[in-house]
Scaffold this active site. Structure first.
Site, mmCIF file in Angstrom:
data_model
loop_
_atom_site.group_PDB
_atom_site.id
_atom_site.type_symbol
_atom_site.label_atom_id
_atom_site.label_comp_id
_atom_site.label_asym_id
_atom_site.label_seq_id
_atom_site.Cartn_x
_atom_site.Cartn_y
_atom_site.Cartn_z
ATOM 1 N N HIS A 1 -3.562 -2.503 -10.112
ATOM 2 C CA HIS A 1 -2.448 -3.444 -10.030
ATOM 3 C C HIS A 1 -1.141 -2.719 -9.728
ATOM 4 O O HIS A 1 -0.311 -3.196 -8.965
ATOM 5 C CB HIS A 1 -2.317 -4.222 -11.344
ATOM 6 C CG HIS A 1 -1.340 -5.367 -11.269
ATOM 7 N ND1 HIS A 1 0.014 -5.189 -11.428
ATOM 8 C CD2 HIS A 1 -1.521 -6.685 -11.017
ATOM 9 C CE1 HIS A 1 0.634 -6.364 -11.295
ATOM 10 N NE2 HIS A 1 -0.273 -7.276 -11.037
ATOM 11 N N CYS A 2 -0.943 -1.546 -10.315
ATOM 12 C CA CYS A 2 0.356 -0.870 -10.240
ATOM 13 C C CYS A 2 0.807 -0.570 -8.815
ATOM 14 O O CYS A 2 1.820 -1.087 -8.355
ATOM 15 C CB CYS A 2 0.321 0.429 -11.047
ATOM 16 S SG CYS A 2 0.180 0.157 -12.816
ATOM 17 N N ILE A 3 0.050 0.269 -8.102
ATOM 18 C CA ILE A 3 0.541 0.745 -6.807
ATOM 19 C C ILE A 3 0.421 -0.307 -5.698
ATOM 20 O O ILE A 3 1.349 -0.484 -4.915
ATOM 21 C CB ILE A 3 -0.166 2.056 -6.397
ATOM 22 C CG1 ILE A 3 -0.003 3.102 -7.503
ATOM 23 C CG2 ILE A 3 0.414 2.599 -5.099
ATOM 24 C CD1 ILE A 3 -0.682 4.419 -7.213
ATOM 25 N N ASP B 1 2.852 -3.816 -7.694
ATOM 26 C CA ASP B 1 4.140 -3.741 -8.395
ATOM 27 C C ASP B 1 5.324 -3.348 -7.512
ATOM 28 O O ASP B 1 6.411 -3.914 -7.661
ATOM 29 C CB ASP B 1 4.043 -2.786 -9.587
ATOM 30 C CG ASP B 1 3.248 -3.405 -10.747
ATOM 31 O OD1 ASP B 1 2.848 -4.589 -10.610
ATOM 32 O OD2 ASP B 1 3.031 -2.726 -11.761
ATOM 33 N N PRO B 2 5.181 -2.370 -6.598
ATOM 34 C CA PRO B 2 6.344 -2.013 -5.767
ATOM 35 C C PRO B 2 6.912 -3.179 -4.970
ATOM 36 O O PRO B 2 8.104 -3.182 -4.633
ATOM 37 C CB PRO B 2 5.782 -0.938 -4.830
ATOM 38 C CG PRO B 2 4.674 -0.311 -5.607
ATOM 39 C CD PRO B 2 4.045 -1.452 -6.348
#
Length: 224
Positions: free
Chosen positions: A63-65, A68-69
């Site tokens: 999910h993060c990379i 999220d950005p």
């Protein structure tokens, strides 16, 4: 403050996304001029300061990379500012999955490899090593692209027993010499440490490695 905390998380994600995209893009170019990105990165890593090594792969997941950005990208757009690195790195990190899949498909077609039921064996469907999380997994995207080109797949993953693919349940195959012999083309997508790499390299007929997890020179082995 909460704003500073959230911004720090975004910047950490963007930092990784941009650097992963950089080595993935360099991998595609260096492959074109027949230079190993892994050899280059290992040599660059001998510099005692100023260099942080990032390894290329089949694409990013979780999910993060991947996601999220873009919250920060959206906020920048809202404030009339264009965060170009976020958009560009996302495009590169998505394209590398297509590039890898095309390399595999083109190899199969060029060498007229007759696959049993047109199936390819994918090793690892979790998005990264030693976890069971398949969110945004490049393995699933590779499977989708294979299917669009008329191929099918099975998979083996010690952490993911089942996946839902195109409204059907697929189960992880037990990794064995017999399993590997059934599939002429094997692709290492996720480099779980539980995999028996000696068994894989000795049993796979055509082996594509997206993680540079096999050492030594092996016939019909391709680090992509």
């Amino acid at each position: 403050s909460l704003k500073v905390a959230e911004a720090s998380k975004m910047i950490e994600n963007v930092f990784r996304s941009v650097n992963i995209a950089l080595v993935n893009e360099l991998k595609m170019f260096l492959d074109k001029i027949k230079i190993s990105i892994h050899e280059v990165l290992n040599l660059a890593g001998t510099k005692p300061y100023g260099f942080t090594k990032f390894d290329p792969g089949p694409g990013y997941g979780g999910h993060c990379i991947p996601l999220d950005p873009y919250y920060l990208y959206w906020l920048a757009k809202k404030n009339n500012f264009n965060l170009q690195f976020i958009k560009t790195s996302g495009e590169v990190n998505r394209f590398i999955t297509t590039w890898i899949t095309n390399k595999i498909i083109n190899f199969i077609k060029k060498n007229k490899i007759n696959l049993d039921k047109k199936k390819v064996l994918l090793l690892g469907v979790a998005y990264k090593q030693n976890i069971d999380d398949i969110r945004e997994s490049p393995a699933i995207k590779i499977a989708e692209k294979l299917e669009k080109s008329g191929f099918n797949f099975e998979y083996s993953d010690p952490y993911v027993n089942t996946i839902k693919f195109k409204n059907k349940i697929k189960r992880s195959l037990k990794l064995s010499k017999g399993t590997l012999k059934k599939f002429k083309v094997v692709v290492i997508v996720t480099d779980h440490t539980k995999f028996d790499y000696k068994l894989i390299k000795n049993s796979a007929k055509y082996l594509f490695d997206c993680r540079n997890s096999i050492s030594g020179r092996i016939k019909n082995y391709f680090s992509i």
